[in-house]
Enzyme design. Structure first.
Site, short mmCIF file in Angstrom:
data_model
loop_
_atom_site.label_atom_id
_atom_site.label_comp_id
_atom_site.label_asym_id
_atom_site.label_seq_id
_atom_site.Cartn_x
_atom_site.Cartn_y
_atom_site.Cartn_z
N ARG A 254 20.15 10.33 2.22
CA ARG A 254 20.81 9.05 1.71
C ARG A 254 19.47 8.10 2.07
O ARG A 254 20.04 7.12 2.66
CB ARG A 254 22.11 9.19 2.21
CG ARG A 254 23.22 9.73 1.70
CD ARG A 254 24.49 9.36 2.25
NE ARG A 254 25.57 9.91 1.53
CZ ARG A 254 26.81 10.42 1.82
NH1 ARG A 254 27.12 9.48 2.64
NH2 ARG A 254 27.64 11.65 1.51
N ASP B 154 2.17 15.53 0.59
CA ASP B 154 1.16 17.12 1.29
C ASP B 154 1.14 17.29 3.08
O ASP B 154 0.92 17.80 3.41
CB ASP B 154 -0.23 17.57 0.94
CG ASP B 154 -1.43 16.09 1.02
OD1 ASP B 154 -0.87 15.84 1.39
OD2 ASP B 154 -2.00 16.47 0.56
#
Ligand SMILES: *[C@@H]1O[C@H](CO)[C@@H](O)[C@H](O)[C@H]1NC(C)=O
Ligand SMILES: *[C@@H]1O[C@H](CO)[C@@H](O)[C@H](O)[C@H]1NC(C)=O
Ligand SMILES: CC(=O)N[C@H]1CO[C@H](CO)[C@@H](O)[C@@H]1O
Ligand SMILES: CC(=O)N[C@H]1CO[C@H](CO)[C@@H](O)[C@@H]1O
Length: 422
Positions: A206, A278
């Site tokens: 959330r 990444d």
């Protein structure tokens, strides 16, 4: 002299007719929040760090039509939750030293219509009421939270859920929802909620979960957990949301895409959202293409919803730099926000932690917060003598609630002068 009497009679009318923003630069759905205006305003000077009683923060926010200023800085440790009254301007930027941190439990803004809250930290922690949020709004309208640092919610950290409308959260930090729930928070409203240039960091899920009318622009979401980053509705109820120019930066806890759980009820205009998945220590992501792969199964709109916009729309990387430099109670940052930004966010994916107890290393609790010394205010009207002398008001007469020619009270002009307009 004819001109003087004319303006004296016309100015109060003008002030009531021309809507002025909550403070210069206020934006979004909550920009028209009145604060202490719209009634007989008074100034409450917080003079101690006590949990309750005369001169305390809890006492200060217990009555309406107050501008709350601080003659002390430091840690205010509270046992029970604080409830904020309507029509209050909490001017945390007035506190000397490192400002104010309210620690130990949460704060409710339910029905706190027309509040303005700026440059203050609310850190709940493990001693707070179980199952409660650090900041809760269950109902109410017209509130603006600007440069607020909120963390360590036991349920959600900053949660809006109910008959709520016309809210802005700008330049804030919503951080480290505590395990086991660990939530940034719901942003579920019947009316509009704007979230601008705010950092969501280290929450399992959330970050936020949105339902209803919402604008999410120029925010940074860092190190969301397995529960999800931006949760798109996940509901049978309709949503209409703009999602513009945000940065989603994966961290060590991140295992999934930034957007999840959208469905056909989540109508959204998306543009220019940047994603760096990444975790390699540099900001080297890409703009998410408009596809359900990237945004989950939402209903894409061709045109932007006509919601009150940001004054200046930043590129995602400029938004990242702005959040880095200004988000949260940033007049003087505390060690918690400094750690979150410098050590975690600026590791670009390498650092970020799961926490259950913020009193342990590396956070080591909410303090210390240095107190500093308040400037001299002879008439105790909230405005220091030096400012009064420089701006033509009387340092020996409590005149801070008089309305100045720009429609704000003298006290508002003073507190707003302490921080730059956005
Ligand atoms: C604040 O708390 C201290 C310590 O408990 C107490 O001595 C003092 O009287 C309190 N101040 C007020 C104004 O209640
Ligand atoms: C929200 O703000 C809009 C625009 O100022 C206003 O028309 C509407 O009545 C407000 N909603 C509530 C519930 O106050
Ligand atoms: C930080 C925290 O309390 N809990 C969760 C939020 O996101 C983290 C990353 O720091 C997750 O790994 C945690 O589960
Ligand atoms: C169409 C498009 O831009 N797709 C991107 C969606 O996001 C993934 C990573 O999650 C990229 O690899 C795609 O290029």
């Amino acid at each position: 002299m004819k001109f003087l009497s004319y303006s004296a009679c016309v100015l109060p009318l003008l002030a009531s007719v021309l809507a002025i923003p909550a403070f210069p630069g206020a934006e979004g759905f909550g920009a028209q929040s009145l604060g202490a205006r719209g009634g007989t305003a008074s100034v409450y000077v917080v003079t101690n760090l006590n949990d309750s009683g005369s001169g305390s923060f809890r006492d200060a926010v217990s009555q309406s039509h107050r501008v709350v200023v601080f003659a002390v800085g430091g840690l205010i440790t509270i046992s029970s939750r604080i409830v904020v009254s309507p029509n209050v301007y909490i001017a945390g930027q007035t506190a000397p030293g490192q400002g104010i941190t309210v620690y130990g439990n949460g704060i409710s803004y339910s029905a706190a219509h027309n509040t303005i809250t700026r440059f203050i930290r609310f850190r709940m922690g493990t001693t707070g009421d179980s199952g409660k949020d650090a900041i809760t709004i269950a109902n109410g309208h017209d509130m603006i939270f600007d440069h607020v640092s909120v963390s360590w919610g036991r349920d959600e950290t900053f949660s809006i859920n109910g008959d709520v409308s016309n809210i802005t959260i700008s330049d804030s930090i919503i951080a480290q929802g505590l395990e086991t729930h660990s939530c940034g928070g719901l942003m579920q409203s019947t009316g509009g909620v704007s979230i601008f240039r705010t950092l969501y960091i280290d929450n399992q899920t959330r970050n936020p979960k949105v339902k209803g009318i919402n604008e999410f622009t120029n925010n940074v979401v860092y190190n969301w957990g397995g529960g999800g980053g931006y949760i798109a509705g996940d509901s049978a109820g309709p949503s209409e949301a703009n999602i513009l120019n945000n940065v989603f930066l994966s961290g060590p806890s991140t295992s999934q895409h930034p957007f999840t759980r959208g469905n056909a009820n989540f109508h959204t205009f998306v543009s220019n959202n940047y994603y760096d998945p990444d975790q390699d220590g540099t900001l080297n992501g890409f703009i998410l293409g408009e596809s359900t792969d990237n945004y989950s199964d939402v209903d894409f709109q061709d045109t932007q919803y006509p919601y009150p916009p940001v004054n200046t729309l930043l590129s995602p990387t400029d938004a990242f730099n702005h959040v880095r430099d200004h988000a949260g109670a940033s007049l003087v940052r505390d060690h918690v926000d400094t750690y979150l930004i410098q050590t975690e966010m600026l590791s670009f994916g390498k650092k970020g932690a799961l926490i259950t107890d913020p009193t342990l290393a590396p956070i080591n609790g909410p303090g210390p917060i240095s107190g500093g010394t308040a400037p001299t205010d002879t008439d105790h009207d909230g405005i220091p003598d030096a400012y009064e002398s420089a701006h033509g008001t009387n340092p020996n007469v409590a005149d801070s609630t008089n309305i100045a020619s720009n429609g704000y009270t003298n006290i508002e002009n003073y507190v707003n002068s302490l921080v730059p307009a956005v």
